[in-house]
Design a protein around this motif. Structure first.
Motif, PDB file in Angstrom:
ATOM      1  N   ILE A  90      25.159  43.596 -79.344  1.00  0.00           N
ATOM      2  CA  ILE A  90      26.527  43.144 -79.627  1.00  0.00           C
ATOM      3  C   ILE A  90      26.953  43.559 -81.032  1.00  0.00           C
ATOM      4  N   PHE A  91      26.048  43.392 -81.999  1.00  0.00           N
ATOM      5  CA  PHE A  91      26.371  43.804 -83.369  1.00  0.00           C
ATOM      6  C   PHE A  91      26.633  45.309 -83.441  1.00  0.00           C
ATOM      7  N   LEU A  92      25.843  46.073 -82.710  1.00  0.00           N
ATOM      8  CA  LEU A  92      26.017  47.526 -82.733  1.00  0.00           C
ATOM      9  C   LEU A  92      27.305  47.948 -82.032  1.00  0.00           C
ATOM     10  N   ILE A  93      27.631  47.290 -80.928  1.00  0.00           N
ATOM     11  CA  ILE A  93      28.841  47.655 -80.190  1.00  0.00           C
ATOM     12  C   ILE A  93      30.091  47.400 -81.029  1.00  0.00           C
ATOM     13  N   PHE A  94      30.134  46.248 -81.683  1.00  0.00           N
ATOM     14  CA  PHE A  94      31.310  45.897 -82.479  1.00  0.00           C
ATOM     15  C   PHE A  94      31.227  46.417 -83.914  1.00  0.00           C
ATOM     16  N   LYS A  95      30.118  47.093 -84.244  1.00  0.00           N
ATOM     17  CA  LYS A  95      29.957  47.749 -85.547  1.00  0.00           C
ATOM     18  C   LYS A  95      30.221  46.790 -86.711  1.00  0.00           C
ATOM     19  N   ILE A  96      29.497  45.692 -86.707  1.00  0.00           N
ATOM     20  CA  ILE A  96      29.599  44.731 -87.804  1.00  0.00           C
ATOM     21  C   ILE A  96      28.719  45.242 -88.938  1.00  0.00           C
ATOM     22  N   GLU A  97      29.336  45.906 -89.904  1.00  0.00           N
ATOM     23  CA  GLU A  97      28.605  46.621 -90.942  1.00  0.00           C
ATOM     24  C   GLU A  97      27.707  45.711 -91.774  1.00  0.00           C
ATOM     25  N   ALA A  98      28.095  44.462 -91.935  1.00  0.00           N
ATOM     26  CA  ALA A  98      27.299  43.557 -92.766  1.00  0.00           C
ATOM     27  C   ALA A  98      25.901  43.345 -92.208  1.00  0.00           C
ATOM     28  N   TYR A  99      25.718  43.591 -90.909  1.00  0.00           N
ATOM     29  CA  TYR A  99      24.427  43.343 -90.283  1.00  0.00           C
ATOM     30  C   TYR A  99      23.733  44.610 -89.786  1.00  0.00           C
ATOM     31  N   ILE A 100      24.434  45.708 -89.697  1.00  0.00           N
ATOM     32  CA  ILE A 100      23.807  46.929 -89.183  1.00  0.00           C
ATOM     33  C   ILE A 100      23.741  48.026 -90.236  1.00  0.00           C
ATOM     34  N   TYR A 101      24.141  47.715 -91.466  1.00  0.00           N
ATOM     35  CA  TYR A 101      24.164  48.732 -92.521  1.00  0.00           C
ATOM     36  C   TYR A 101      22.762  48.924 -93.096  1.00  0.00           C
ATOM     37  N   LYS A 102      22.161  50.075 -92.875  1.00  0.00           N
ATOM     38  CA  LYS A 102      20.882  50.495 -93.455  1.00  0.00           C
ATOM     39  C   LYS A 102      19.822  49.396 -93.360  1.00  0.00           C
ATOM     40  N   THR A 103      19.363  48.892 -94.528  1.00  0.00           N
ATOM     41  CA  THR A 103      18.277  47.906 -94.524  1.00  0.00           C
ATOM     42  C   THR A 103      18.707  46.562 -93.955  1.00  0.00           C
ATOM     43  N   ASN A 104      20.000  46.318 -93.885  1.00  0.00           N
ATOM     44  CA  ASN A 104      20.465  45.048 -93.325  1.00  0.00           C
ATOM     45  C   ASN A 104      20.079  44.909 -91.856  1.00  0.00           C
ATOM     46  N   PHE A 105      20.030  46.028 -91.153  1.00  0.00           N
ATOM     47  CA  PHE A 105      19.673  45.980 -89.737  1.00  0.00           C
ATOM     48  C   PHE A 105      18.227  45.515 -89.564  1.00  0.00           C
ATOM     49  N   LEU A 106      17.326  46.061 -90.372  1.00  0.00           N
ATOM     50  CA  LEU A 106      15.928  45.633 -90.325  1.00  0.00           C
ATOM     51  C   LEU A 106      15.795  44.177 -90.744  1.00  0.00           C
TER      52      LEU A 106
END
Length: 309
Positions: free
Chosen positions: A89-105
């Motif tokens: 869901i985060f990836l589909i809606f491109k919520i940058e705060a949670y999928i940006y680089k190290t934030n995703f890990l």
């Protein structure tokens, strides 16, 4: 060519506050959603205990540690399915705060360790209920209540920057609330999104700014002394707390299974020299074998010592 005027400090603070409020709402939604998943595992545990199917497994030879390890692995596997759905869901809606680089890990570790810590906590709580539906509803509400109250209270106290007493209380609460997996999740999500917002605005207006990673050990900002992660509100200490909570809660669940916290009340034993006048030879031989093996080195599944009628 017309260029927009640079934002004033007041405007930047206002934008950061608006962004923080929005990310707090996102964290609240995640807390609300993940409150039901661990509580659902209680239904099967309570049902197995009440219907004595759990006792039947132990009588059949299943060890306590084997039973709980199997439950933990199975529950974590089911919980990982929910994590995967959240990440998609985060990836589909491109919520940058949670999928940006190290934030995703960081998000992946935070969600997984939350399940790793709260599932063993559910194992401890299941002894307080005899009705599966009651346990599910009540614990779901408790999970939501703890997660929301602890996360929102620390956020509100942060808005009172000029109040020294409130700032001190907030720093104490942030350390005290680390004993709750719900707070570690909610506050970790908020801090991660807040770190992303700070990086975004600072890269625009601060020369030589080095972006902050929620997983890095030291925070380096141009013109400032590096800050220890134990002093700053980053996600690292939340992850560490969740990891140790999972180990402690699971160890307590194992100890509770073996009645470590329940003292032996003792019982009246029949004297060993008591012998029936019409006792069969095989019964006498079995009694002698039991007396000579007090530590159960023969690994009997069920032993009845000095049972008389």
């Amino acid at each position: 060519i017309n260029h927009p005027l640079p934002q004033s400090e007041l405007q930047i603070d206002s934008d950061l506050l608006s962004q923080a409020t929005l990310e707090l709402f996102t964290a609240i939604c995640i807390i609300f959603a993940l409150a039901f998943i661990p509580a659902s595992f209680l239904v099967f545990l309570i049902d197995e205990r009440v219907t004595t199917s759990k006792h039947l497994q132990f009588v059949s030879g299943v060890k306590g540690i084997t039973y709980w390890c199997g439950n933990l692995l199975w529950d974590l596997a089911n919980y990982c399915v929910s994590i995967a759905c959240c990440m998609v869901i985060f990836l589909i809606f491109k919520i940058e705060a949670y999928i940006y680089k190290t934030n995703f890990l960081c998000l992946l570790l935070l969600l997984f360790l939350y399940g790793f810590s709260i599932i063993p906590l559910m194992y401890l709580i299941n002894y307080f209920f005899t009705t599966p539906s009651t346990g599910f509803v009540l614990i779901s509400c408790v999970n939501i209540f703890i997660g929301l109250i602890t996360t929102i209270s620390t956020f509100i106290l942060e808005t009172f920057d000029g109040q020294v007493d409130l700032t001190h209380i907030n720093s104490i609460l942030k350390k005290l609330f680390l004993i709750f997996p719900h707070y570690c999740l909610g506050r970790g999500l908020f801090d991660m999104s807040q770190t992303y917002a700070i990086n975004t605005f600072s890269l625009k207006y601060v020369a030589g700014y080095v972006p902050i990673s929620p997983l890095q050990n030291d925070i380096v900002v141009a013109g400032y002394v590096p800050i220890s992660p134990l002093q700053n509100d980053i996600v690292g200490r939340n992850l560490i707390s969740l990891f140790f909570q999972g180990i402690i809660f699971f160890a307590l669940a194992i100890l509770a299974q073996y009645r470590f916290f329940i003292p032996d009340r003792g019982c009246m034993r029949t004297p060993k020299n008591l012998k029936s006048t019409n006792e069969d030879d095989d019964v006498a031989a079995e009694r002698k074998r039991i007396y000579l093996d007090p530590d159960n080195t023969s690994h009997d599944v069920l032993r009845m010592v000095d049972l008389v009628k």
